[in-house]
Design a protein around this motif. Structure first.
Motif, PDB file in Angstrom:
ATOM      1  N   ALA A 319      -9.710  -2.599  -4.372  1.00 47.04           N
ATOM      2  CA  ALA A 319      -9.158  -2.218  -3.071  1.00 47.04           C
ATOM      3  C   ALA A 319      -7.710  -2.670  -2.941  1.00 47.04           C
ATOM      4  CB  ALA A 319     -10.011  -2.810  -1.949  1.00 47.04           C
ATOM      5  N   HIS A 320      -7.415  -3.886  -3.423  1.00 46.05           N
ATOM      6  CA  HIS A 320      -6.032  -4.369  -3.389  1.00 46.05           C
ATOM      7  C   HIS A 320      -5.107  -3.441  -4.166  1.00 46.05           C
ATOM      8  CE1 HIS A 320      -5.884  -8.120  -1.190  1.00 46.05           C
ATOM      9  NE2 HIS A 320      -7.006  -8.539  -1.766  1.00 46.05           N
ATOM     10  N   GLN A 321      -5.549  -3.008  -5.336  1.00 46.93           N
ATOM     11  CA  GLN A 321      -4.727  -2.128  -6.163  1.00 46.93           C
ATOM     12  C   GLN A 321      -4.459  -0.803  -5.470  1.00 46.93           C
ATOM     13  OE1 GLN A 321      -6.647  -1.793  -9.971  1.00 46.93           O
ATOM     14  NE2 GLN A 321      -6.588  -4.001 -10.359  1.00 46.93           N
ATOM     15  N   ARG A 322      -5.471  -0.213  -4.837  1.00 46.04           N
ATOM     16  CA  ARG A 322      -5.287   1.051  -4.139  1.00 46.04           C
ATOM     17  C   ARG A 322      -4.397   0.880  -2.908  1.00 46.04           C
ATOM     18  NH1 ARG A 322      -4.763   5.070  -4.754  1.00 46.04           N
ATOM     19  NH2 ARG A 322      -6.101   6.337  -3.401  1.00 46.04           N
ATOM     20  N   LEU A 323      -4.572  -0.227  -2.202  1.00 43.92           N
ATOM     21  CA  LEU A 323      -3.811  -0.443  -0.975  1.00 43.92           C
ATOM     22  C   LEU A 323      -2.326  -0.651  -1.253  1.00 43.92           C
ATOM     23  CD1 LEU A 323      -6.314  -2.731   0.984  1.00 43.92           C
ATOM     24  CD2 LEU A 323      -5.634  -0.407   1.606  1.00 43.92           C
ATOM     25  N   GLN A 324      -1.990  -1.137  -2.436  1.00 46.53           N
ATOM     26  CA  GLN A 324      -0.581  -1.349  -2.774  1.00 46.53           C
ATOM     27  C   GLN A 324       0.209  -0.045  -2.688  1.00 46.53           C
ATOM     28  OE1 GLN A 324      -0.163  -3.262  -6.581  1.00 46.53           O
ATOM     29  NE2 GLN A 324      -1.146  -5.160  -5.904  1.00 46.53           N
ATOM     30  N   SER A 325      -0.426   1.064  -3.065  1.00 49.03           N
ATOM     31  CA  SER A 325       0.273   2.343  -3.002  1.00 49.03           C
ATOM     32  C   SER A 325       0.074   3.051  -1.664  1.00 49.03           C
ATOM     33  CB  SER A 325      -0.213   3.265  -4.131  1.00 49.03           C
ATOM     34  OG  SER A 325      -1.609   3.497  -4.023  1.00 49.03           O
ATOM     35  N   LEU A 326      -1.047   2.772  -0.983  1.00 42.86           N
ATOM     36  CA  LEU A 326      -1.346   3.477   0.268  1.00 42.86           C
ATOM     37  C   LEU A 326      -0.632   2.879   1.471  1.00 42.86           C
ATOM     38  CD1 LEU A 326      -5.199   4.027  -0.191  1.00 42.86           C
ATOM     39  CD2 LEU A 326      -3.412   5.761  -0.351  1.00 42.86           C
ATOM     40  N   LEU A 327      -0.368   1.578   1.431  1.00 42.12           N
ATOM     41  CA  LEU A 327       0.247   0.907   2.574  1.00 42.12           C
ATOM     42  C   LEU A 327       1.764   0.900   2.475  1.00 42.12           C
ATOM     43  CD1 LEU A 327      -2.107  -2.175   3.056  1.00 42.12           C
ATOM     44  CD2 LEU A 327      -1.632  -0.400   4.758  1.00 42.12           C
ATOM     45  N   GLY A 328       2.411   0.917   3.622  1.00 44.06           N
ATOM     46  CA  GLY A 328       3.860   0.835   3.702  1.00 44.06           C
ATOM     47  C   GLY A 328       4.252   0.325   5.077  1.00 44.06           C
ATOM     48  N   PRO A 329       5.528   0.432   5.434  1.00 40.27           N
ATOM     49  CA  PRO A 329       5.986  -0.062   6.744  1.00 40.27           C
ATOM     50  C   PRO A 329       5.498   0.775   7.920  1.00 40.27           C
ATOM     51  CG  PRO A 329       7.784   0.983   5.555  1.00 40.27           C
ATOM     52  CD  PRO A 329       6.645   0.901   4.595  1.00 40.27           C
ATOM     53  N   ALA A 330       5.076   2.035   7.668  1.00 42.29           N
ATOM     54  CA  ALA A 330       4.583   2.884   8.756  1.00 42.29           C
ATOM     55  C   ALA A 330       3.089   2.617   8.978  1.00 42.29           C
ATOM     56  CB  ALA A 330       4.796   4.358   8.414  1.00 42.29           C
ATOM     57  N   LEU A 361       0.283  -8.315   6.148  1.00 41.32           N
ATOM     58  CA  LEU A 361      -0.222  -7.158   6.884  1.00 41.32           C
ATOM     59  C   LEU A 361      -0.055  -7.388   8.374  1.00 41.32           C
ATOM     60  CD1 LEU A 361      -2.022  -4.512   6.099  1.00 41.32           C
ATOM     61  CD2 LEU A 361      -3.848  -5.780   7.225  1.00 41.32           C
ATOM     62  N   GLU A 362       0.353  -6.341   9.076  1.00 40.12           N
ATOM     63  CA  GLU A 362       0.486  -6.409  10.539  1.00 40.12           C
ATOM     64  C   GLU A 362      -0.458  -5.395  11.166  1.00 40.12           C
ATOM     65  OE1 GLU A 362       3.906  -5.984  14.035  1.00 40.12           O
ATOM     66  OE2 GLU A 362       4.424  -5.660  11.927  1.00 40.12           O
ATOM     67  N   ARG A 363      -1.137  -5.800  12.233  1.00 44.71           N
ATOM     68  CA  ARG A 363      -2.050  -4.908  12.939  1.00 44.71           C
ATOM     69  C   ARG A 363      -1.345  -4.303  14.150  1.00 44.71           C
ATOM     70  NH1 ARG A 363      -7.242  -4.884  11.117  1.00 44.71           N
ATOM     71  NH2 ARG A 363      -7.817  -6.649   9.784  1.00 44.71           N
ATOM     72  N   HIS A 364      -1.692  -3.037  14.447  1.00 41.96           N
ATOM     73  CA  HIS A 364      -1.114  -2.306  15.565  1.00 41.96           C
ATOM     74  C   HIS A 364      -2.240  -1.730  16.413  1.00 41.96           C
ATOM     75  CE1 HIS A 364       2.824  -2.345  13.460  1.00 41.96           C
ATOM     76  NE2 HIS A 364       2.075  -2.211  12.385  1.00 41.96           N
ATOM     77  N   ALA A 365      -1.884  -1.296  17.625  1.00 41.32           N
ATOM     78  CA  ALA A 365      -2.869  -0.682  18.508  1.00 41.32           C
ATOM     79  C   ALA A 365      -3.461   0.555  17.848  1.00 41.32           C
ATOM     80  CB  ALA A 365      -2.209  -0.304  19.840  1.00 41.32           C
ATOM     81  N   GLY A 366      -4.680   0.891  18.276  1.00 39.93           N
ATOM     82  CA  GLY A 366      -5.330   2.088  17.761  1.00 39.93           C
ATOM     83  C   GLY A 366      -5.923   1.920  16.382  1.00 39.93           C
ATOM     84  N   GLY A 367      -6.237   0.675  15.976  1.00 37.97           N
ATOM     85  CA  GLY A 367      -6.852   0.450  14.681  1.00 37.97           C
ATOM     86  C   GLY A 367      -5.952   0.773  13.510  1.00 37.97           C
ATOM     87  N   ARG A 368      -4.631   0.565  13.652  1.00 42.26           N
ATOM     88  CA  ARG A 368      -3.678   0.876  12.596  1.00 42.26           C
ATOM     89  C   ARG A 368      -3.116  -0.412  11.991  1.00 42.26           C
ATOM     90  NH1 ARG A 368       0.861   3.910  15.138  1.00 42.26           N
ATOM     91  NH2 ARG A 368       0.472   2.378  16.766  1.00 42.26           N
ATOM     92  N   VAL A 369      -2.699  -0.321  10.740  1.00 44.84           N
ATOM     93  CA  VAL A 369      -2.115  -1.473  10.049  1.00 44.84           C
ATOM     94  C   VAL A 369      -0.893  -1.014   9.267  1.00 44.84           C
ATOM     95  CG1 VAL A 369      -4.293  -2.736   9.848  1.00 44.84           C
ATOM     96  CG2 VAL A 369      -3.631  -1.124   8.050  1.00 44.84           C
TER      97      VAL A 369
END
Length: 379
Positions: A319-330, A361-369
């Motif tokens: 999961a960490h490996q996949r999240l490295q490419s899926l996550l960003g500042p948006a 990791l930062e959490r945002h409203a609406g279940g977003r990260v």
């Protein structure tokens, strides 16, 4: 987690230590509690979880002595700490995804069990706006509704004044011993004598600009609906209205003269579909459904309820490996990440938890990260 529990003194202390831990917010707190079964076990697991998330330095976890000092400070104020699983904790707030695990309460805590409605608005309110807010609050109180607001100048203060006889709750941006604005100290004392004041902050915390949006989320979360009396288009009151919408609450607004800048916010909300309010009966009608027994559906924080107690390190590493490419500042919705990872939800949720504890990791409203650019090292 079931409500109507009572924490032991040791449990309350460890709950306090966990929520005061660096990088642990309400959503993460509840996820940890569910995964490990208790705050004590979660505290023991934190160093390893943050290390797996990529943290290089030690996570700052309050000591038992530090938690005891805060508990003593709360008691000296004549306040108490209510946990989100205890019966006096506001039911509507407990159903939100980021409900504070602990609330400091001064005054009549039994009021928190009653249905509430928020009245918010401009600090530089007009004489007509102030008069209407007081009158509306008084009328709603006579309909057995507790009026919630933020103790700010203008509409907030007028709403508290109008509801003193029937019950009002002030939500503080700082600690309960740090009244803001100072000119409302006398009003604060009256609110505590005849109503209640609540805060998720520790005693001694001075209210700062960054504390007001979280305060607004509590105002909205405690209430079945929010009434905006006067407000600019870009104001804290409209932030409260937006948060109320996100939490599934009723949004109501009092119309004003188009030429008055203080009417821009309410008039905009009405154009967007908010209920138009000119009298207390409008509020009662809008809340008719919510005033029936409700909130049957589990709160959003309970989403991990089906998560198994154990998940293999191999799955989490994937999961960490996949999240490295899926996550960003948006910000991205967590459910979308789970689908894209094509791994089990527990593995992805665990990896996100570890990243958050590492400060990545930062959490945002609406279940977003979203991903934070540089990990916090705790140095």
């Amino acid at each position: 987690m079931e409500r109507n529990q009572t924490l032991s003194d040791e449990e309350r202390r460890d709950w306090l230590r966990l929520i005061r831990t660096e990088n642990v917010g309400p959503i993460t707190f509840h996820a940890l509690l569910h995964r490990f079964g208790s705050a004590t076990a979660a505290l023991a697991a934190l160093p390893d979880l943050s290390r797996r998330g990529g943290r290089r330095g030690a996570l700052r976890i309050p000591s038992r002595a530090a938690a005891e000092r805060e508990l003593i400070a709360v008691e000296r104020l004549g306040a108490s700490l209510i946990a989100s699983v205890e019966p006096d904790y506001p039911e509507a707030l407990a159903a939100t995804e980021d409900a504070p695990p602990l609330l400091s309460v001064m005054g009549h805590r039994h009021l928190l069990r009653r249905p509430m409605v928020a009245i918010v608005g401009a600090r530089n309110a007009s004489a007509n706006g102030l008069r209407f807010a007081r009158s509306l609050a008084g009328e709603l109180g006579r309909h057995d509704l507790v009026v919630v607001s933020g103790l700010a100048r203008g509409i907030d203060g007028a709403a508290h004044e109008g509801a003193l006889a029937s019950g009002t709750v002030a939500v503080m941006a700082g600690g309960l011993d740090k009244v803001y604005p100072r000119e409302h100290e006398a009003l604060f004392e009256r609110v505590c004598a005849e109503g209640a004041a609540v805060s998720e902050m520790a005693p001694g915390v001075q209210p700062q600009a960054r504390h007001f949006p979280p305060r607004n989320r509590l105002v909205a979360g405690m209430s079945l609906g929010v009434v905006v009396v006067e407000a600019a288009r870009r104001s804290g009151s409209l932030i409260t209205a937006r948060l109320a919408l996100e939490q599934g609450r009723e949004v109501m607004a009092v119309p004003g003269m188009p030429t008055d800048p203080r009417a821009e916010g309410p008039n905009h909300l009405i154009r967007q579909g908010a209920t138009l309010v000119t009298r207390a009966e409008d509020v009662i009608e809008a809340l008719a459904g919510a005033l029936q027994p409700r909130l049957d559906e589990p709160p959003a924080v309970a989403a991990p309820a089906g998560q198994p107690a154990a998940v293999t390190e191999i799955e989490v590493d994937s999961a960490h490996q996949r999240l490295q490419s899926l996550l960003g500042p948006a910000p991205v919705v967590v459910d979308e990440l789970i689908r894209e990872c094509q791994l089990s939800a527990p593995a992805v949720l665990t990896a996100l938890l570890e990243l958050e504890l590492a400060g990545r990791l930062e959490r945002h409203a609406g279940g977003r990260v979203s991903l934070v650019a540089e990990p916090q090292t705790g140095a």
